[in-house]
Design a protein around this motif. Structure first.
Motif, PDB file in Angstrom:
ATOM      1  N   MET A  19     -62.902  80.937  35.199  1.00  0.00           N
ATOM      2  CA  MET A  19     -64.278  81.440  35.312  1.00  0.00           C
ATOM      3  C   MET A  19     -64.314  82.872  35.815  1.00  0.00           C
ATOM      4  SD  MET A  19     -66.066  78.078  36.845  1.00  0.00           S
ATOM      5  CE  MET A  19     -67.707  78.684  37.054  1.00  0.00           C
ATOM      6  N   LEU A  20     -63.350  83.207  36.653  1.00  0.00           N
ATOM      7  CA  LEU A  20     -63.299  84.567  37.196  1.00  0.00           C
ATOM      8  C   LEU A  20     -62.628  85.533  36.225  1.00  0.00           C
ATOM      9  CD1 LEU A  20     -62.330  83.760  40.913  1.00  0.00           C
ATOM     10  CD2 LEU A  20     -64.567  84.493  40.047  1.00  0.00           C
ATOM     11  N   GLY A  21     -62.135  85.003  35.123  1.00  0.00           N
ATOM     12  CA  GLY A  21     -61.490  85.865  34.118  1.00  0.00           C
ATOM     13  C   GLY A  21     -60.147  86.415  34.576  1.00  0.00           C
ATOM     14  N   LEU A  22     -59.482  85.672  35.468  1.00  0.00           N
ATOM     15  CA  LEU A  22     -58.219  86.175  36.017  1.00  0.00           C
ATOM     16  C   LEU A  22     -57.105  86.197  34.979  1.00  0.00           C
ATOM     17  CD1 LEU A  22     -58.043  84.434  39.532  1.00  0.00           C
ATOM     18  CD2 LEU A  22     -59.088  86.625  38.891  1.00  0.00           C
ATOM     19  N   ARG A  23     -56.107  87.030  35.261  1.00  0.00           N
ATOM     20  CA  ARG A  23     -54.890  87.063  34.453  1.00  0.00           C
ATOM     21  C   ARG A  23     -53.748  86.596  35.340  1.00  0.00           C
ATOM     22  NH1 ARG A  23     -56.872  92.448  32.990  1.00  0.00           N
ATOM     23  NH2 ARG A  23     -55.373  93.350  34.405  1.00  0.00           N
ATOM     24  N   SER A  24     -52.917  85.689  34.836  1.00  0.00           N
ATOM     25  CA  SER A  24     -51.765  85.264  35.632  1.00  0.00           C
ATOM     26  C   SER A  24     -50.541  86.076  35.210  1.00  0.00           C
ATOM     27  CB  SER A  24     -51.513  83.766  35.453  1.00  0.00           C
ATOM     28  OG  SER A  24     -51.493  83.440  34.085  1.00  0.00           O
ATOM     29  N   THR A  25     -49.544  86.082  36.066  1.00  0.00           N
ATOM     30  CA  THR A  25     -48.311  86.787  35.708  1.00  0.00           C
ATOM     31  C   THR A  25     -47.512  85.877  34.781  1.00  0.00           C
ATOM     32  OG1 THR A  25     -48.381  87.683  37.921  1.00  0.00           O
ATOM     33  CG2 THR A  25     -46.354  88.024  36.695  1.00  0.00           C
ATOM     34  N   ILE A  26     -47.109  86.443  33.653  1.00  0.00           N
ATOM     35  CA  ILE A  26     -46.389  85.615  32.677  1.00  0.00           C
ATOM     36  C   ILE A  26     -44.989  86.178  32.418  1.00  0.00           C
ATOM     37  CG2 ILE A  26     -48.439  84.659  31.537  1.00  0.00           C
ATOM     38  CD1 ILE A  26     -48.185  86.804  29.383  1.00  0.00           C
ATOM     39  N   GLU A  27     -44.108  85.283  32.013  1.00  0.00           N
ATOM     40  CA  GLU A  27     -42.725  85.672  31.692  1.00  0.00           C
ATOM     41  C   GLU A  27     -42.723  86.475  30.393  1.00  0.00           C
ATOM     42  OE1 GLU A  27     -40.230  85.013  33.577  1.00  0.00           O
ATOM     43  OE2 GLU A  27     -40.758  83.254  34.771  1.00  0.00           O
ATOM     44  N   PRO A  28     -41.717  87.345  30.215  1.00  0.00           N
ATOM     45  CA  PRO A  28     -41.609  88.033  28.921  1.00  0.00           C
ATOM     46  C   PRO A  28     -41.340  86.996  27.825  1.00  0.00           C
ATOM     47  CG  PRO A  28     -40.074  88.956  30.543  1.00  0.00           C
ATOM     48  CD  PRO A  28     -40.663  87.728  31.150  1.00  0.00           C
ATOM     49  N   LEU A  29     -41.835  87.280  26.626  1.00  0.00           N
ATOM     50  CA  LEU A  29     -41.582  86.351  25.512  1.00  0.00           C
ATOM     51  C   LEU A  29     -40.131  86.458  25.059  1.00  0.00           C
ATOM     52  CD1 LEU A  29     -44.711  86.868  23.233  1.00  0.00           C
ATOM     53  CD2 LEU A  29     -44.190  84.859  24.601  1.00  0.00           C
ATOM     54  N   MET A  30     -39.671  85.446  24.370  1.00  0.00           N
ATOM     55  CA  MET A  30     -38.312  85.481  23.808  1.00  0.00           C
ATOM     56  C   MET A  30     -38.302  86.287  22.509  1.00  0.00           C
ATOM     57  SD  MET A  30     -36.545  83.702  25.911  1.00  0.00           S
ATOM     58  CE  MET A  30     -35.046  83.221  25.077  1.00  0.00           C
ATOM     59  N   ILE A  31     -39.384  86.150  21.726  1.00  0.00           N
ATOM     60  CA  ILE A  31     -39.395  86.850  20.436  1.00  0.00           C
ATOM     61  C   ILE A  31     -39.891  88.290  20.609  1.00  0.00           C
ATOM     62  CG2 ILE A  31     -39.642  84.877  18.864  1.00  0.00           C
ATOM     63  CD1 ILE A  31     -42.634  85.440  18.828  1.00  0.00           C
ATOM     64  N   ASP A  32     -39.460  89.134  19.679  1.00  0.00           N
ATOM     65  CA  ASP A  32     -39.874  90.528  19.706  1.00  0.00           C
ATOM     66  C   ASP A  32     -41.150  90.669  18.872  1.00  0.00           C
ATOM     67  OD1 ASP A  32     -40.203  93.221  19.583  1.00  0.00           O
ATOM     68  OD2 ASP A  32     -38.439  93.600  18.331  1.00  0.00           O
ATOM     69  N   LEU A  33     -42.258  90.870  19.540  1.00  0.00           N
ATOM     70  CA  LEU A  33     -43.538  90.932  18.815  1.00  0.00           C
ATOM     71  C   LEU A  33     -43.688  92.194  17.970  1.00  0.00           C
ATOM     72  CD1 LEU A  33     -46.336  89.496  21.107  1.00  0.00           C
ATOM     73  CD2 LEU A  33     -45.112  88.388  19.243  1.00  0.00           C
ATOM     74  N   ASN A  34     -42.861  93.196  18.248  1.00  0.00           N
ATOM     75  CA  ASN A  34     -42.932  94.424  17.433  1.00  0.00           C
ATOM     76  C   ASN A  34     -42.619  94.125  15.971  1.00  0.00           C
ATOM     77  OD1 ASN A  34     -43.558  96.211  19.516  1.00  0.00           O
ATOM     78  ND2 ASN A  34     -41.429  96.166  20.201  1.00  0.00           N
ATOM     79  N   ALA A  35     -41.790  93.119  15.769  1.00  0.00           N
ATOM     80  CA  ALA A  35     -41.373  92.791  14.407  1.00  0.00           C
ATOM     81  C   ALA A  35     -42.346  91.817  13.730  1.00  0.00           C
ATOM     82  CB  ALA A  35     -39.980  92.175  14.443  1.00  0.00           C
ATOM     83  N   VAL A  36     -43.389  91.418  14.453  1.00  0.00           N
ATOM     84  CA  VAL A  36     -44.306  90.392  13.938  1.00  0.00           C
ATOM     85  C   VAL A  36     -45.611  91.031  13.463  1.00  0.00           C
ATOM     86  CG1 VAL A  36     -45.687  88.381  14.622  1.00  0.00           C
ATOM     87  CG2 VAL A  36     -43.320  88.581  15.391  1.00  0.00           C
TER      88      VAL A  36
END
Ligand SMILES: Cc1cc2nc3c(=O)[nH]c(=O)nc-3n(C[C@H](O)[C@H](O)[C@H](O)COP(=O)(O)O)c2cc1C
Length: 170
Positions: free
Chosen positions: A54-71
């Motif tokens: 409800m507060l629109g918070l962002r949690s800290t997340i781990e880096p992804l395994m896949i490289d999104l630049n290639a997606v």
């Protein structure tokens, strides 16, 4: 759709969105990668989860395994908490450059009604970050409060397959 340049990422706390994302990944034959919160979310702490959404918070997340630049074809699967998007999805969208990407949003929720507000908010955030939102898939799950009645691969496979066919993705 070029499979080599496609992927699905998802966040799931209680398991529904994971199942849905797995079915998408399986039917489309594309890689799947979970968005994982660094701080383990205590199972059953519904009020805290709802409040953070409800507060629109962002949690800290781990880096992804896949490289999104290639997606270039990216499926993003998340859910509704207290009428809002979830902190892990907020964080993922905040940190991702969607330029040049076609995005399909997949939203699960227990409510009868399609979560229009969440869809519109996420859509505009992705568009603001350069993405093109080309499809929305929503799935009604069952209320989990007090039980563990998550969806099964079997029950969601046909509806998802139908939707993919209608969207010319299969
Ligand atoms: C804290 C919390 C709040 C929720 N609030 C809503 C809501 O406002 N609207 C809704 O449709 N579903 C709501 N739900 C149900 C979830 O959106 C639904 O169970 C979803 O599929 C959960 O995804 P997951 O199992 O992948 O974590 C809520 C669930 C939780 C845990």
């Amino acid at each position: 759709m070029n499979k080599e340049k496609s992927a699905i990422v998802y966040y799931s706390w209680t398991g529904n969105t994971k199942i849905v994302a797995e079915v998408f990944s399986d039917l489309l034959d594309i890689p799947i990668d979970p968005i994982i919160e660094k701080k383990i979310r205590v199972s059953g702490n519904i009020p805290l989860a709802a409040l953070s959404a409800m507060l629109g918070l962002r949690s800290t997340i781990e880096p992804l395994m896949i490289d999104l630049n290639a997606v270039t074809n990216l499926f993003v699967a998340g859910q509704v908490w207290a009428g809002h998007s979830t902190p892990a999805i907020n964080s993922f969208i905040h940190r991702t450059d969607f330029s040049g990407k076609k995005v399909w949003l997949i939203i699960t929720g227990a409510d009868e009604n399609r979560p229009e507000k969440v869809i519109q908010k996420l859509k505009s955030k992705i568009i603001n970050k350069g993405g093109e939102v080309v499809g929305i898939y929503t799935l009604k799950t069952r209320a989990l409060i007090g039980n563990k009645d998550i969806v099964t691969h079997e029950e969601v496979r046909e509806p998802i397959k139908d939707w993919l066919e209608q969207s010319n993705l299969l």
